[in-house]
Design a protein around this motif. Structure first.
Motif, PDB file in Angstrom:
ATOM      1  N   PRO A   1      -2.235   3.075   4.205  1.00 12.74           N
ATOM      2  CA  PRO A   1      -1.706   4.429   3.970  1.00 12.74           C
ATOM      3  C   PRO A   1      -0.704   4.481   2.815  1.00 12.74           C
ATOM      4  O   PRO A   1      -0.750   5.394   1.990  1.00 12.74           O
ATOM      5  CB  PRO A   1      -1.045   4.777   5.310  1.00 12.74           C
ATOM      6  CG  PRO A   1      -1.807   3.963   6.313  1.00 12.74           C
ATOM      7  CD  PRO A   1      -2.168   2.684   5.619  1.00 12.74           C
ATOM      8  N   ILE A   2       0.151   3.487   2.731  1.00  9.74           N
ATOM      9  CA  ILE A   2       1.172   3.564   1.673  1.00  9.74           C
ATOM     10  C   ILE A   2       0.551   3.342   0.295  1.00  9.74           C
ATOM     11  O   ILE A   2       0.928   3.991  -0.687  1.00  9.74           O
ATOM     12  CB  ILE A   2       2.359   2.609   1.962  1.00  9.74           C
ATOM     13  CG1 ILE A   2       3.527   2.950   1.041  1.00  9.74           C
ATOM     14  CG2 ILE A   2       1.989   1.155   1.823  1.00  9.74           C
ATOM     15  CD1 ILE A   2       4.855   2.440   1.528  1.00  9.74           C
ATOM     16  N   LEU A   3      -0.454   2.451   0.220  1.00  8.78           N
ATOM     17  CA  LEU A   3      -1.160   2.263  -1.053  1.00  8.78           C
ATOM     18  C   LEU A   3      -1.896   3.547  -1.441  1.00  8.78           C
ATOM     19  O   LEU A   3      -1.870   3.967  -2.604  1.00  8.78           O
ATOM     20  CB  LEU A   3      -2.175   1.123  -0.925  1.00  8.78           C
ATOM     21  CG  LEU A   3      -1.804  -0.227  -1.529  1.00  8.78           C
ATOM     22  CD1 LEU A   3      -2.846  -1.277  -1.150  1.00  8.78           C
ATOM     23  CD2 LEU A   3      -1.663  -0.143  -3.046  1.00  8.78           C
TER      24      LEU A   3
ATOM     25  N   ALA B   1      -2.652   7.784  -5.139  1.00 10.51           N
ATOM     26  CA  ALA B   1      -3.386   9.064  -5.183  1.00 10.51           C
ATOM     27  C   ALA B   1      -3.182   9.770  -6.523  1.00 10.51           C
ATOM     28  O   ALA B   1      -4.111  10.355  -7.072  1.00 10.51           O
ATOM     29  CB  ALA B   1      -2.940   9.957  -4.032  1.00 10.51           C
ATOM     30  N   ASN B   2      -1.969   9.703  -7.044  1.00 13.78           N
ATOM     31  CA  ASN B   2      -1.686  10.400  -8.311  1.00 13.78           C
ATOM     32  C   ASN B   2      -1.332   9.411  -9.421  1.00 13.78           C
ATOM     33  O   ASN B   2      -0.554   9.730 -10.312  1.00 13.78           O
ATOM     34  CB  ASN B   2      -0.540  11.388  -8.114  1.00 13.78           C
ATOM     35  CG  ASN B   2      -0.885  12.417  -7.057  1.00 13.78           C
ATOM     36  OD1 ASN B   2      -1.958  13.027  -7.111  1.00 13.78           O
ATOM     37  ND2 ASN B   2      -0.019  12.575  -6.067  1.00 13.78           N
TER      38      ASN B   2
ATOM     39  N   LEU C   1       2.204  -3.691  -3.514  1.00 14.15           N
ATOM     40  CA  LEU C   1       2.017  -3.251  -2.126  1.00 14.15           C
ATOM     41  C   LEU C   1       0.812  -3.902  -1.454  1.00 14.15           C
ATOM     42  O   LEU C   1       0.601  -3.719  -0.255  1.00 14.15           O
ATOM     43  CB  LEU C   1       1.835  -1.721  -2.087  1.00 14.15           C
ATOM     44  CG  LEU C   1       2.984  -0.906  -2.680  1.00 14.15           C
ATOM     45  CD1 LEU C   1       2.579   0.553  -2.826  1.00 14.15           C
ATOM     46  CD2 LEU C   1       4.232  -1.030  -1.812  1.00 14.15           C
ATOM     47  N   GLY C   2       0.042  -4.656  -2.237  1.00 12.95           N
ATOM     48  CA  GLY C   2      -1.225  -5.179  -1.720  1.00 12.95           C
ATOM     49  C   GLY C   2      -1.098  -6.566  -1.117  1.00 12.95           C
ATOM     50  O   GLY C   2      -0.100  -7.275  -1.288  1.00 12.95           O
TER      51      GLY C   2
END
Ligand code: GUN
Ligand code: ZN
Length: 434
Positions: A394-396, A401-402, A416-417
């Motif tokens: 979700p945080i990734l 997203a933008n 974040l991965g």
């Protein structure tokens, strides 16, 4: 008959080294790309609409639209026998070895145990998107046999070798200079360039080898073409002081290895945290490679590797990334890139996502001199691939997203991965189940 299949998604390739050209422009991106695989190798790569009409209508195409398709990651320094002692509390290098590592490595006299851990290790490595690694086994030849057998079974391209230790280690973890030579020679005959396997002559580090053993390690390197050498160098200040005490006739730690003819192309030195400017110039001249292991260096409190110093354009040293499990606390090169970014920040440099991704893939393959085989998405290369999902968590998903560019997506993935971001791993063209 040749069987073809293909992957569709965004394809990342490098047309330049992002350390020596503007990093933001070093990658070639094919937003809607197709990689066609035949007989385990990449046959064609390009734009989907351009390539699709030339392919059989029934070709199987794995749809990874929204994901990034790149080469499998390359881990230049890792210890498979330390899988079970990853994340062990409270010590720095020398006491950590005594307290956690040596007791665990003893268990590898048992080939069944070796096979069990080799299997688990390779599963975890592939789950993290890593398809090639330079791997330390233990002093026991059966630990090497078990590892190569597992790797050959999966057809992964691996580099591995038997640890050489003839002093300053527990009795049952020591060989002798001659026995280490003979056992290594036998393993080289069995496994070096057997299918996709490469052998690495593996003196653990200077304190656990006599000069005689190091000299014989140098002699081993001349017994077959393309052999690798892997060891540790200048990881920790106490280690460095100990080496000076043990080898008073040598000018310094690197000189101990140089004297034994171990500093050469295809030699991989783990850590190199405390190298001098003189060492860097010498390593450039000799064409050897450093494995930058930031998760391990932070975990053990070893210090900060000066990546941008090592890569200085006037005398660059080859550098690849290493997880160094079990001193490193992850097998994910995304997490290693995360810590490499923070370590670089602390030395006044911002590691660009294209630079980090290059070190983990194409640059890593170049540093190991295997870039004619793996590390690139190009016709003729072995089809070892890692598909990354920028919306894996979700945080990734929120962060990407933008996103304003593919470099930005890559940076989000590197910060974040982890294993969760690996949507698929392909080895020699085959998708791995995990
Ligand atoms: N130096 C000698 N052996 C080792 C090892 O197993 N791990 C690390 N990080 N450093 C070492
Ligand atoms: Zn190590």
């Amino acid at each position: 008959m040749t069987i073809r299949h293909a992957l569709r998604g965004t394809i990342l390739r490098f047309h330049d080294n992002p350390f020596f050209t503007p990093a933001a422009d070093a990658m070639h991106i094919e937003p809607d790309g197709l990689v066609v695989i035949a007989d385990g190798h990449i046959e064609t790569v390009g734009n989907y609409d351009d390539l699709r009409p030339n392919l059989d209508a029934n070709i199987s195409i794995a749809d990874y639209r929204g994901c990034l398709i790149g080469p499998g990651f390359i881990d230049a320094h890792v210890h498979y026998p330390q899988l079970s002692v990853i994340a062990s509390y409270g010590e720095q290098l020398l006491t950590w070895l005594e307290r956690y590592v040596f007791p665990e490595e003893r268990r590898f006299h048992d080939e069944n145990y070796s096979a069990e851990i080799a299997r688990k290790f390779l599963n975890e490595l592939l789950r993290a998107g890593t398809t090639t690694a330079a791997v330390y086994c233990t002093v026991h030849p059966q630990s090497v046999e078990a590892f190569f057998r597992e790797s050959a079974h999966r057809n992964t391209r691996m580099i591995a070798g038997k640890v050489l230790m003839d002093r300053n280690a527990p009795d049952d973890l020591r060989d002798t200079a001659q026995r280490g030579y003979d056992e290594s020679r036998h393993l080289i005959d069995r496994w070096h360039r057997n299918g996709r396997q490469f052998y690495a002559v593996t003196p653990r580090f200077a304190p656990t080898s006599t000069e005689e053993q190091l000299t014989l390690a140098g002699a081993l390197l001349d017994t077959a073409p393309d052999l690798f050498m892997q060891t540790h160098l200048l990881e920790n200040r106490q280690e460095e002081a100990w080496v000076r005490q043990l080898f008073p006739a040598r000018k310094g730690y690197l000189d101990v290895y140089d004297h034994a003819n171990l500093v050469r192309p295809r030699s991989i030195f783990g850590h190199a945290v405390h190298v001098s400017e003189h060492d860097l110039g010498h390593c450039h001249d000799k064409g050897c490679t450093f494995a930058h292991c930031p998760t391990s260096n932070l975990f053990l409190g070893s210090g900060n590797f000066r990546l941008f110093d090592a890569l200085r354009a006037e005398r660059p040293v080859h550098v690849a990334l290493g997880t160094d499990v079990g001193a490193g606390d992850t097998l994910s090169l995304l997490r290693v890139a995360n810590e490499a970014y923070k370590v670089a920040q602390s030395t006044g440099h911002s590691l660009h996502p294209a630079q980090a991704y290059w070190l983990a893939t194409t640059g890593g393959a170049q540093a190991l001199h295997i870039d004619h085989l793996v590390g690139k998405i190009a016709p003729g290369m072995e089809a070892d691939l890692c598909v990354l999902d920028p919306a894996a968590t979700p945080i990734l998903a929120q962060r990407t997203a933008n996103a304003e560019s593919y470099n930005d997506i890559l940076f989000a993935l590197m910060m974040l991965g982890d294993e969760r971001s690996v949507r698929a791993t392909y080895v020699n063209g085959c998708k791995i189940d995990f």
